[in-house]
Design a protein around this motif. Sequence first.
Motif, PDB file in Angstrom:
ATOM      1  N   THR A   1      -2.662  -0.825  -4.853  1.00 55.07           N
ATOM      2  CA  THR A   1      -1.665  -1.772  -5.337  1.00 55.07           C
ATOM      3  C   THR A   1      -0.335  -1.067  -5.613  1.00 55.07           C
ATOM      4  O   THR A   1       0.739  -1.541  -5.218  1.00 55.07           O
ATOM      5  CB  THR A   1      -2.158  -2.461  -6.620  1.00 55.07           C
ATOM      6  N   ILE A   2      -0.424   0.085  -6.294  1.00 53.05           N
ATOM      7  CA  ILE A   2       0.785   0.867  -6.564  1.00 53.05           C
ATOM      8  C   ILE A   2       1.435   1.302  -5.258  1.00 53.05           C
ATOM      9  O   ILE A   2       2.657   1.234  -5.086  1.00 53.05           O
ATOM     10  CB  ILE A   2       0.451   2.098  -7.429  1.00 53.05           C
ATOM     11  N   GLY A   3       0.600   1.731  -4.304  1.00 47.00           N
ATOM     12  CA  GLY A   3       1.123   2.147  -3.001  1.00 47.00           C
ATOM     13  C   GLY A   3       1.800   1.010  -2.268  1.00 47.00           C
ATOM     14  O   GLY A   3       2.824   1.209  -1.608  1.00 47.00           O
TER      15      GLY A   3
ATOM     16  N   ILE B   1       9.204  11.638   2.289  1.00 46.55           N
ATOM     17  CA  ILE B   1       8.829  10.736   1.195  1.00 46.55           C
ATOM     18  C   ILE B   1       8.087   9.523   1.743  1.00 46.55           C
ATOM     19  O   ILE B   1       7.047   9.112   1.221  1.00 46.55           O
ATOM     20  CB  ILE B   1      10.081  10.296   0.405  1.00 46.55           C
ATOM     21  N   PHE B   2       8.619   8.952   2.841  1.00 46.47           N
ATOM     22  CA  PHE B   2       7.961   7.791   3.437  1.00 46.47           C
ATOM     23  C   PHE B   2       6.596   8.170   3.994  1.00 46.47           C
ATOM     24  O   PHE B   2       5.621   7.418   3.829  1.00 46.47           O
ATOM     25  CB  PHE B   2       8.819   7.200   4.554  1.00 46.47           C
ATOM     26  N   ALA B   3       6.489   9.312   4.670  1.00 44.00           N
ATOM     27  CA  ALA B   3       5.221   9.725   5.287  1.00 44.00           C
ATOM     28  C   ALA B   3       4.123   9.871   4.248  1.00 44.00           C
ATOM     29  O   ALA B   3       3.000   9.371   4.427  1.00 44.00           O
ATOM     30  CB  ALA B   3       5.412  11.029   6.055  1.00 44.00           C
ATOM     31  N   TRP B   4       4.430  10.522   3.128  1.00 45.47           N
ATOM     32  CA  TRP B   4       3.407  10.699   2.102  1.00 45.47           C
ATOM     33  C   TRP B   4       3.112   9.394   1.379  1.00 45.47           C
ATOM     34  O   TRP B   4       1.968   9.137   0.972  1.00 45.47           O
ATOM     35  CB  TRP B   4       3.831  11.785   1.113  1.00 45.47           C
ATOM     36  N   THR B   5       4.121   8.532   1.246  1.00 42.34           N
ATOM     37  CA  THR B   5       3.878   7.200   0.673  1.00 42.34           C
ATOM     38  C   THR B   5       2.946   6.404   1.583  1.00 42.34           C
ATOM     39  O   THR B   5       2.008   5.740   1.112  1.00 42.34           O
ATOM     40  CB  THR B   5       5.203   6.429   0.491  1.00 42.34           C
ATOM     41  N   GLU B   6       3.203   6.479   2.877  1.00 40.84           N
ATOM     42  CA  GLU B   6       2.369   5.792   3.863  1.00 40.84           C
ATOM     43  C   GLU B   6       0.933   6.301   3.826  1.00 40.84           C
ATOM     44  O   GLU B   6      -0.023   5.511   3.800  1.00 40.84           O
ATOM     45  CB  GLU B   6       2.975   5.995   5.261  1.00 40.84           C
TER      46      GLU B   6
ATOM     47  N   PHE C   1      -0.604   7.949   1.432  1.00 41.82           N
ATOM     48  CA  PHE C   1      -1.177   7.641   0.119  1.00 41.82           C
ATOM     49  C   PHE C   1      -1.648   6.189   0.065  1.00 41.82           C
ATOM     50  O   PHE C   1      -2.775   5.887  -0.332  1.00 41.82           O
ATOM     51  CB  PHE C   1      -0.107   7.910  -0.942  1.00 41.82           C
ATOM     52  N   TYR C   2      -0.787   5.282   0.487  1.00 43.26           N
ATOM     53  CA  TYR C   2      -1.115   3.857   0.446  1.00 43.26           C
ATOM     54  C   TYR C   2      -2.252   3.505   1.402  1.00 43.26           C
ATOM     55  O   TYR C   2      -3.218   2.842   1.028  1.00 43.26           O
ATOM     56  CB  TYR C   2       0.126   3.037   0.780  1.00 43.26           C
ATOM     57  N   LEU C   3      -2.158   3.975   2.643  1.00 43.82           N
ATOM     58  CA  LEU C   3      -3.163   3.635   3.639  1.00 43.82           C
ATOM     59  C   LEU C   3      -4.523   4.239   3.316  1.00 43.82           C
ATOM     60  O   LEU C   3      -5.563   3.627   3.591  1.00 43.82           O
ATOM     61  CB  LEU C   3      -2.708   4.094   5.027  1.00 43.82           C
ATOM     62  N   ALA C   4      -4.526   5.441   2.739  1.00 42.42           N
ATOM     63  CA  ALA C   4      -5.796   6.071   2.379  1.00 42.42           C
ATOM     64  C   ALA C   4      -6.525   5.256   1.315  1.00 42.42           C
ATOM     65  O   ALA C   4      -7.726   4.980   1.434  1.00 42.42           O
ATOM     66  CB  ALA C   4      -5.546   7.499   1.886  1.00 42.42           C
TER      67      ALA C   4
END
Length: 540
Positions: A159-161, A295-300, A302-305
Motif C-alpha cells: 500500500t505504501i509502495g 529512486i524510481f527503480a528502487w520504488t518500483e 520495492f512496490y512490485l516485490a
Amino acid sequence: MEDLEPKKNYISWPILALMDFVTVIGFDDLTYNFQNQGMGVITSWVIMLFLYVIPYSLMVGQLGSVFNHEGGGLTSWVRGTSGEFLGYFTAWTYWAASIPYVVDTANSIVVGLGWAYNGNAKMQSQMSNGWFAFWTLVTFIVFIFVQSRFKRSLEVLSTIGGIAMFGMTVLFVLMTFAGLAAGGHIATQPMNLHTIVPKFDLHYLTTIGLLIYAVNGAELIAPFVTKMRHPKREFPKAMIMLAVMTAFLTIFGSFSLGVFFDGFNLPNDLKMNGSYYAFQALGKQYHMGNTLMYIFAWTEVFYLAALLAVLLDAMTRMLISDTGAKYMPKVLRKTNSNGLPVNGYLLTCGLSAFIMLLGIFLPSMNDIFNWLLNLNGIISPGVTCWIFFAFIKIRQDSQKFPSDYVYIKNDKLALAVGWWCLIITAVATIFGIGPQDVKFASSTWWYELVINFVAIIVLIGLGVVLPYVTRREGRSTTGSAFTRLQWTGILAALFLTIVGDLALGGSNYEHNIVSIVLISVIGIALVIAFGWKEYNLKEA
C-alpha cells in the motif's frame, strides 16, 4: 439520541477515491499504452474515462451494495445472480487472469533490479531468454516463501509502495511542466490537435484491451461501499474524484511522455524500459544524472516485490476458499499446519512456469515482456465481462436485488449502459488476441497468435477439467483422483516437458519449433496416458 458508535466504521468518500485510484492506474500503464498509440492515446484516455471508467466504477458500486452480506466479491455477484457453477467458474477465470499478471509482475521485478544495479537497459542484451525465465521462476519461489512469513507487513508495504508510485508519477508530471515553463523542448513534433487524435484502424482495435487492463480493478473497493455513511450521495462523489485524478494522470502523464519521446518514432522496448527512460531523461533535464531513475527503480522494485508476495497468496486463497468442494479437488484445497494451501501454490507456480515457457521461444527478452503484457490485455478484460454480466442480471430483476446505492434509476437505461460496457469489453478481448508489437503476418506474429490461443485455452480450460477431477475423487475408494503411480507419471511428464522446452528455448526458436512441438505433444500424451484410466472405483 443519535448513536455515535457506528461512526467509527464509516469511510469517507475522499479516502475511498484514493483507495480505488491506487488499484486503477499507475505510471507503467501510461508507457504501455503510449507505445501502442503514441500521442493519440490522450484522446483514447478521454473517451475511456467518460464512456467506460465512470460507468464501470458506478456499476461496481451498486453490485457491492447489493451483495454486501457476501463481502462484495465478483464471484459472489455471479453466484448470487446465476448459480453455483457460474460462481465457481467466475472464481476460476478471475484467478486464471491473474496468472499472466503475476508473471508480468515477476518479470518487471527482474527488469527493475537490472536497472537498479546497472543504471541502464543492457541486461536485456546480456541475458538469454532461458535465464530470464529462470530468474522469474526463482522470484516466484522466493516471494511465496517470504509472503508466508511476513504477509501483514507486506500488505502494508504494498500500500505504501502504491502511494509512493503515485507520488513519483505526479512528480514526473509536475517537473516536466516546470521544465517546459523554463524553456524546455518537446520531442514530439508537430504538437497539435491532429497529433493527439489516434488512427482508428485494426491496430487500434487490438490495443483497446490494454487500455481496459490499465483502468480495471475498481471491483476491489466494492466491499467498502456499504461502509460509507450515505452511499447514495457519497459514492458518486468518490467516483467523480477518481475520474478527476485519473484524467490528470493519464492526460498530462501521456503528454509528459510526449515531451521526452517522439510520439512518431518510439523505442521498441518502451513497454519494458519506458518508465526508466522517462525518469532518466527527466534527471538529465534537471542536471541530476540518474538520481531520479534510481529512486524510481528502487520504488518500483520495492512496490512490485511486496505486491507480488501478497498477490501470490491472495489469489490462491481466494480461489481455494471461494469455490465449493463440489468443483474444487481436495488435493488443491489441502492446507499445511499453518493453514497455507501448499498445493494451490504449486498450481500457481506450475501455470506461471507454463506461461513463461510459451514465451521463452520468442526472439528476445523484450518480445517476451511485450507478449506477456499484451496477454494481460486479452485475459483481464475478458474476466471484466463478468462484472457487466452480473450488473445486467440485477437490473433485469431490480426488485429481487435491492440496494442502498442505485446506478441510474431507470432500469432500461441502466441495462443499455450495461450492455454497452459488456460489448465494448468483449470486442476488446477478441481483437486483443491479435499480436501488437511485431510485424503483421511475420513468423513471430503467427507464433504469438498461436500461443495466445494456447494460453487462453489452457488457463480457462483447466477450470472446466477440475470439476471432472473432483468427481473422480468422489468415485475413488482412496479419495484421490489419481493413484500414486499416476501422479508420478504426470509429474514426470510435466518435468520432462519443461526441461526439454527450456533446453530448446532461445532466439533460434524458428529452427527448433518442430522439436518444441514434439516435446510438448509427448508430454501431453504422457499426462493423458497416465491419468486417463480410473482405478479403485467405488461400487455403484
